[in-house]
Motif scaffolding. Structure first.
Motif, PDB file in Angstrom:
ATOM      1  N   UNK A 188       1.967  10.926   1.189  1.00 24.61           N
ATOM      2  CA  UNK A 188       1.733   9.423   0.944  1.00 24.61           C
ATOM      3  C   UNK A 188       2.590   9.157  -0.498  1.00 24.61           C
ATOM      4  N   UNK A 189       3.188   8.177  -0.698  1.00 27.36           N
ATOM      5  CA  UNK A 189       3.659   7.695  -1.876  1.00 27.36           C
ATOM      6  C   UNK A 189       3.172   6.166  -2.153  1.00 27.36           C
ATOM      7  N   UNK A 190       2.502   6.042  -3.453  1.00 24.42           N
ATOM      8  CA  UNK A 190       2.101   4.893  -3.787  1.00 24.42           C
ATOM      9  C   UNK A 190       3.258   3.932  -4.089  1.00 24.42           C
ATOM     10  N   UNK A 191       3.211   2.602  -4.115  1.00 26.81           N
ATOM     11  CA  UNK A 191       4.403   1.548  -4.187  1.00 26.81           C
ATOM     12  C   UNK A 191       3.970   0.851  -5.523  1.00 26.81           C
ATOM     13  N   UNK A 192       4.891   0.030  -6.111  1.00 27.16           N
ATOM     14  CA  UNK A 192       4.484  -1.108  -6.985  1.00 27.16           C
ATOM     15  C   UNK A 192       4.094  -2.460  -6.633  1.00 27.16           C
ATOM     16  N   UNK A 193       4.117  -2.548  -5.132  1.00 30.37           N
ATOM     17  CA  UNK A 193       3.897  -3.862  -4.695  1.00 30.37           C
ATOM     18  C   UNK A 193       4.441  -4.099  -3.147  1.00 30.37           C
ATOM     19  N   UNK A 245       1.045  -1.268  -0.219  1.00 28.70           N
ATOM     20  CA  UNK A 245       0.153   0.022   0.041  1.00 28.70           C
ATOM     21  C   UNK A 245       0.834   1.151   0.037  1.00 28.70           C
ATOM     22  N   UNK A 246       0.122   2.313  -0.039  1.00 29.06           N
ATOM     23  CA  UNK A 246       0.914   3.785  -0.072  1.00 29.06           C
ATOM     24  C   UNK A 246       1.654   3.727   1.180  1.00 29.06           C
ATOM     25  N   UNK A 247       2.598   4.630   1.255  1.00 31.86           N
ATOM     26  CA  UNK A 247       3.317   4.799   2.591  1.00 31.86           C
ATOM     27  C   UNK A 247       3.486   6.331   2.729  1.00 31.86           C
ATOM     28  N   UNK A 248       3.205   6.685   3.938  1.00 30.54           N
ATOM     29  CA  UNK A 248       3.003   8.093   4.451  1.00 30.54           C
ATOM     30  C   UNK A 248       4.487   8.451   4.678  1.00 30.54           C
ATOM     31  N   UNK A 249       5.035   9.423   4.249  1.00 32.64           N
ATOM     32  CA  UNK A 249       6.316  10.212   4.469  1.00 32.64           C
ATOM     33  C   UNK A 249       6.339  10.891   5.756  1.00 32.64           C
ATOM     34  N   UNK A 250       7.271  11.385   6.232  1.00 33.83           N
ATOM     35  CA  UNK A 250       7.659  12.493   7.193  1.00 33.83           C
ATOM     36  C   UNK A 250       6.747  13.685   7.083  1.00 33.83           C
ATOM     37  N   UNK A 251       6.821  13.955   5.901  1.00 30.88           N
ATOM     38  CA  UNK A 251       6.099  15.200   5.821  1.00 30.88           C
ATOM     39  C   UNK A 251       4.476  14.934   5.582  1.00 30.88           C
ATOM     40  N   UNK A 252       4.033  13.981   5.815  1.00 33.82           N
ATOM     41  CA  UNK A 252       2.569  13.724   5.777  1.00 33.82           C
ATOM     42  C   UNK A 252       2.207  13.319   4.196  1.00 33.82           C
TER      43      UNK A 252
END
Length: 339
Positions: free
Chosen positions: A79-84, A70-77
């Motif tokens: 979120x970045x989608x992932x490939x798997x 799933x997408x991951x939230x960065x320290x800045x809030x």
């Protein structure tokens, strides 16, 4: 979940720099840990994209992974989608753990398992920002140079007393690569591109990043001490360096003065005139700043932090901490801790 493998991205651009013998596409995987530093991650990916764009060839391919896909939230809030999701990777893939604060998030069991397996089967592993924590937990940093962000190095030293990170922007060993994050991610990737395709091509990638050619090579993460204290006085610099090296076991001013070749009175005048405070106040500030770092990045008890900063009691540490930061260490927003 199966990792989706897409074709290498080769964007169009106005600038062009031919690469005559590119060889096979080099593969990267970036494992995003919750709280990862967006600047450090993007600074690592963009040089690869620029290399493909400049050459108009698929020099590099990358994919983004997370524990559950799933997408991951960065320290800045953001979120970045992932490939798997995490899964075994081909041995020719360079796997980088991208993390931030809290640093220990990089040592999640599933992350550790994938990193350990990839290294065990001959793959190259790396850490961006605090990603070295995962490599340390996996036992991969013994007898190899490595680094992580300077802000997290004190806590790392408490957790791994037998491992010593370097002050360098990045470290590249045959199968372990680490960087301090931020702009150092770009420096590391440009160095890798230079090794793959030559210094001239890497210099052009650096130019496209609006950076001076190969900036950061062999450079330390932090500015020189003379810059930080706004003085080039060699005696003052030497005394402050000694203070920084003795936070847990503070040295008396008489010893600091003697070792610098100055009288105690001269040292006192020097500190007040240049830094605006007495040597004792400055030294105490360094120790308290170290304590604040440990409180925010470790689960050490108050007594452990107090001792690590050279205070004989929690009461003395707490009183000094409140005077400097305006709140008690028990109110600090670090991990829940015991007194």
């Amino acid at each position: 979940m199966t990792v989706l493998v897409s074709e290498p991205l080769v964007p169009l651009g106005a600038a062009f720099f031919p690469v005559e013998h590119p060889g096979e596409t080099r593969k990267y995987a970036f494992l995003l840990v919750p709280g990862f530093t967006l600047l450090a991650f993007s600074s690592a990916v963009e040089p690869l994209r620029i290399a493909n764009q400049l050459s108009q060839q698929p020099l590099y391919q990358w994919r983004l992974l997370s524990e559950d896909g799933q997408a991951v939230a960065s320290s800045s809030g953001i979120s970045v989608c992932t490939d798997g999701a995490l899964s075994p990777l081909p041995r020719d893939t360079r796997l980088f753990v991208c993390s931030g604060n809290p640093a220990k998030a990089a040592a999640a069991p599933q992350v550790m398992a994938v990193v350990s397996r990839h290294a065990r089967f001959g793959g190259t592993v790396g850490g961006i920002c605090t990603g070295a924590v995962a490599l340390a937990e996996a036992g991969l940093l013994t007898d190899t140079p490595f680094t992580l962000h300077w802000e997290n190095q004190p806590a790392f030293g408490e957790a791994f007393p037998d491992l010593a990170p370097s002050p360098a922007m990045f470290e590249i060993a045959p199968r372990v690569m680490t960087c301090g994050g931020g702009a150092a991610s770009t420096d590391m990737m440009i160095a890798l591109i230079a090794a793959d395709h030559g210094a001239e091509f890497a210099a052009m990638v650096s130019e496209m990043c609006l950076r001076k050619v190969m900036v950061g090579v062999d450079a330390a993460q932090r500015s020189a001490l003379s810059v930080l204290i706004r003085s080039r006085n060699p005696g003052l610099i030497a005394i402050v360096a000694r203070m920084q090296a003795h936070l847990e076991d503070p040295l008396p001013l008489t010893e600091l003065a003697r070792d610098s070749g100055y009288s105690r009175r001269h040292v006192e005048r020097l500190f007040v005139s240049v830094l605006g405070e007495t040597p004792g106040d400055f030294y105490r500030g360094l120790r308290l700043d170290h304590g604040r770092n440990l409180l925010s990045t470790t689960d050490m008890t108050l007594i452990e932090v107090a001792v690590a900063c050279g205070f004989a009691s929690v009461a003395h540490f707490s009183k000094s901490f409140r005077a400097r930061f305006g709140l008690a260490p028990t109110k600090f927003h670090g991990p829940r801790r015991r007194s």
